[in-house]
Structures are given as structure tokens and as C-alpha cells.
Design a protein around this motif. Structure first.
Motif, PDB file in Angstrom:
ATOM      1  N   GLN A   1      32.452  70.407  66.423  1.00 48.76           N
ATOM      2  CA  GLN A   1      31.364  70.097  67.345  1.00 48.76           C
ATOM      3  C   GLN A   1      31.646  68.798  68.085  1.00 48.76           C
ATOM      4  O   GLN A   1      31.406  68.690  69.284  1.00 48.76           O
TER       5      GLN A   1
ATOM      6  N   ASP B   1      28.261  81.374  67.260  1.00 48.94           N
ATOM      7  CA  ASP B   1      27.017  81.374  66.498  1.00 48.94           C
ATOM      8  C   ASP B   1      25.885  80.945  67.427  1.00 48.94           C
ATOM      9  O   ASP B   1      25.743  79.768  67.755  1.00 48.94           O
TER      10      ASP B   1
ATOM     11  N   ASN C   1      23.533  78.064  66.498  1.00 51.01           N
ATOM     12  CA  ASN C   1      24.077  76.713  66.398  1.00 51.01           C
ATOM     13  C   ASN C   1      24.058  76.063  67.774  1.00 51.01           C
ATOM     14  O   ASN C   1      24.779  76.462  68.678  1.00 51.01           O
TER      15      ASN C   1
END
Length: 318
Positions: free
Chosen positions: A75, A273, A276
Motif C-alpha cells: 500500500q 480487493d 480495501n
């Protein structure tokens, strides 16, 4: 080997097997694991553009309340990649043009759902600093979480300490208890523990003295609620005997606090995802507005009639 020895050997094997199995399931309940799993996790928020026009996203952090593997490194790489682009639109376009790489390995669901704190505890921030940023729209303050730990979950609605560090690592560094409210819920649905009384603290700065608003008291209220807000006026009263009196008039004009969350603040989601969110917007949908009001009329010292409106109730605006 007689029967007694066989029985003792069987008990030893059974004990070792059960101990190993239970340790796997109960290890996350010990004190060390609780503290290790309640930790700070990256949480980037897009706050706008700086004075050069470049996008600004800040890692404000969040307290992770579950054990398990994190994907923070991937991330952070995406956020660093985003910061190289001049806008969110350019970043999304460049991302669409590239060939997607292999999807990140899925994390077993049971690892993400192991609680880090006890049943009567919450994973809460313990160290927060206030960052002052100069944006194109003007100066902006952002709260950044530095540390987290397990705190006792309170059942009653009370004011709790909340320390904030201002002017971090400067000669004017100061720690102020701005206060907060416990996360208690009322007996009826829709009620939360929210601030209803406020105080102030003085903060010395390089340019002047700033006034920091602090929480003085909390009560159980709805998400959109009214708080008292006193204003003073001078009014002139003419008595029957001809005497003219000038006195102070106090009016509780009220204020609407709270917010009504609508829509999503997520600016960018993970392609592998959808649940997310990689980048959040700090702009919250707050549309708690006055519902009812009443008027207060009086004669001011200049002999003019003045009318002041005060809020009696608040509601969420559609």
C-alpha cells in the motif's frame, strides 16, 4: 512394558498434543501478543494540493485491532507512486494503461480476525501529534496517530483524556489534553457519547497565542444534536414609572453538532480487493442543520428593535 507404563505413556502423549493445539489457539490471548497486535497501521488521507499545485496525502495512521499479516508495504508503494502524479485523474489513467501484475497473495481469514485486545478492551491511539500544513486553500491541521495500545472499554459516557502534541520537534512543542468522549452506546439505538460542553487552552506559537478548543463534558446524544451556545446583548427596558433601564440580555442561540454520513470517502480501491481502500478523502459529509427555531426580540441601546433567532432542534438534511 506393563499396563501401568503404557497408560502413563499415553497420558504424556495426550498432554503434549493438547498443549500444542491449545497454544496455537490461545497464544493471541496472552499479554505480549495483545500489545504486539494492537499497533499503528498506515492510513493515507488525501487532503488537497499544496501551494505548488502538487497533491498532498498524509499518513494519518490508524490503530489495527486484529492480528495477522498486513499488506502495508504494498500500500505504501502505491501511495508513493500516486504522489508522483499531479492529480488523482492522472494517476488513475496511468494505472489503467499499465498491465496488471500478479495479484497479491490472499491472507487467511482466520489470521485477520484474531482479536488483539481482550473482550473489555479497545485498540486506541495513545500518541497523536498535530501537523500544520500549508495548502493552496490555506493552512490546515491534520492529526497523525503515532502509537496505539489496548485501553479498557468504558461502559458509561464520560470525558476521557486525549493528549495532542503541537509544534512537534520545535522550540514551541507543547502537549495539551484536548479531551474526548468514550465510545459508550446508549440503551436505545442511534445514541452515541458526544461532547456537549467545551473549554479552551492557550498555545504559544511563533506568531501569536492560539486558542485550542477542548472537550469539557460528554453526554449520550443522537448523531446530529443541539448544544447550548450563549450570546450576550444589551437591551433597553422602559418601566411604567418612566424609568429607562439598560441591562444585559442572555440568549442561548444554540449550535448544531455531529454529522450525517452519506456516500463513500474512498478515492482509490485495491484492484484485487474492492473492500480495501488505498486512499481516503478527509472531507466528511456533515449536513447537521437547524430544524426548529424561535425568535427573541428586544430594544437595543439605540432604541431600535432587534430580533435574534435561536436554534431549538437539529436534523440531518437529505
Amino acid at each position: 512394558m506393563d499396563v501401568l507404563q503404557l497408560f502413563l505413556f499415553f497420558l504424556c502423549v495426550l498432554h503434549l498434543t493438547l498443549s500444542g493445539t491449545l497454544s496455537k489457539h490461545l497464544d493471541h490471548r496472552n499479554l505480549f501478543t495483545q500489545r504486539a497486535c494492537c499497533k499503528r497501521q498506515s492510513h493515507f488521507v488525501y487532503i488537497g494540493q499544496d501551494i505548488s499545485g502538487s497533491p498532498v496525502s498524509v499518513d494519518v495512521g490508524m490503530c489495527r485491532s486484529h492480528c495477522g499479516i498486513t499488506t502495508r508495504s504494498s500500500q505504501e508503494a502505491r501511495h508513493q507512486e500516486y504522489s508522483k502524479h499531479s492529480s488523482m485523474l492522472e494517476f488513475l489513467r496511468s494505472k489503467k494503461m499499465r498491465t496488471r501484475g500478479p495479484a497479491a497473495p490472499e491472507i487467511p481469514d482466520h489470521l485477520n480476525r484474531l482479536p488483539s485486545c481482550g473482550a473489555d478492551q479497545l485498540c486506541e491511539p495513545t500518541g497523536v501529534r498535530v501537523e500544520r500544513l500549508l495548502l493552496f486553500q490555506g493552512p490546515r491541521e491534520v492529526e497523525v496517530i503515532e502509537e496505539c495500545q489496548c485501553e479498557i472499554k468504558l461502559s458509561q459516557c464520560i470525558r476521557v483524556p486525549a493528549l495532542r502534541t503541537y509544534y512537534f520537534q520545535t522550540p514551541y512543542e507543547a502537549v495539551i489534553d484536548v479531551g474526548g468522549c468514550s465510545r459508550s452506546k446508549g440503551a436505545e439505538g442511534g445514541f452515541s457519547c458526544v461532547p456537549t460542553k467545551f473549554d479552551s487552552a492557550l498555545l504559544e506559537t511563533p506568531n501569536k497565542v492560539d486558542v485550542i478548543q477542548t472537550v469539557a463534558a460528554c453526554e449520550l446524544k443522537e448523531s446530529c444534536y443541539r448544544i447550548p451556545y450563549i450570546e450576550y446583548y444589551y437591551e433597553t427596558v422602559h418601566h411604567a414609572d418612566g424609568v429607562r433601564e439598560e441591562r444585559l440580555k442572555e440568549i442561548d442561540v444554540g449550535r448544531c453538532l455531529g454529522g450525517c454520513t452519506t456516500g463513500s470517502r474512498c478515492l482509490l480501491r485495491s484492484p484485487s480487493d474492492e473492500e480495501n481502500c488505498l486512499l481516503w478523502s478527509d472531507r466528511q459529509s456533515s449536513s447537521c442543520v437547524p430544524k426548529g427555531y424561535e425568535s427573541h426580540s428586544f430594544i437595543n441601546p439605540h432604541g431600535q428593535i432587534r430580533t435574534v433567532l435561536s436554534i431549538t432542534s437539529c436534523l440531518c438534511q437529505n
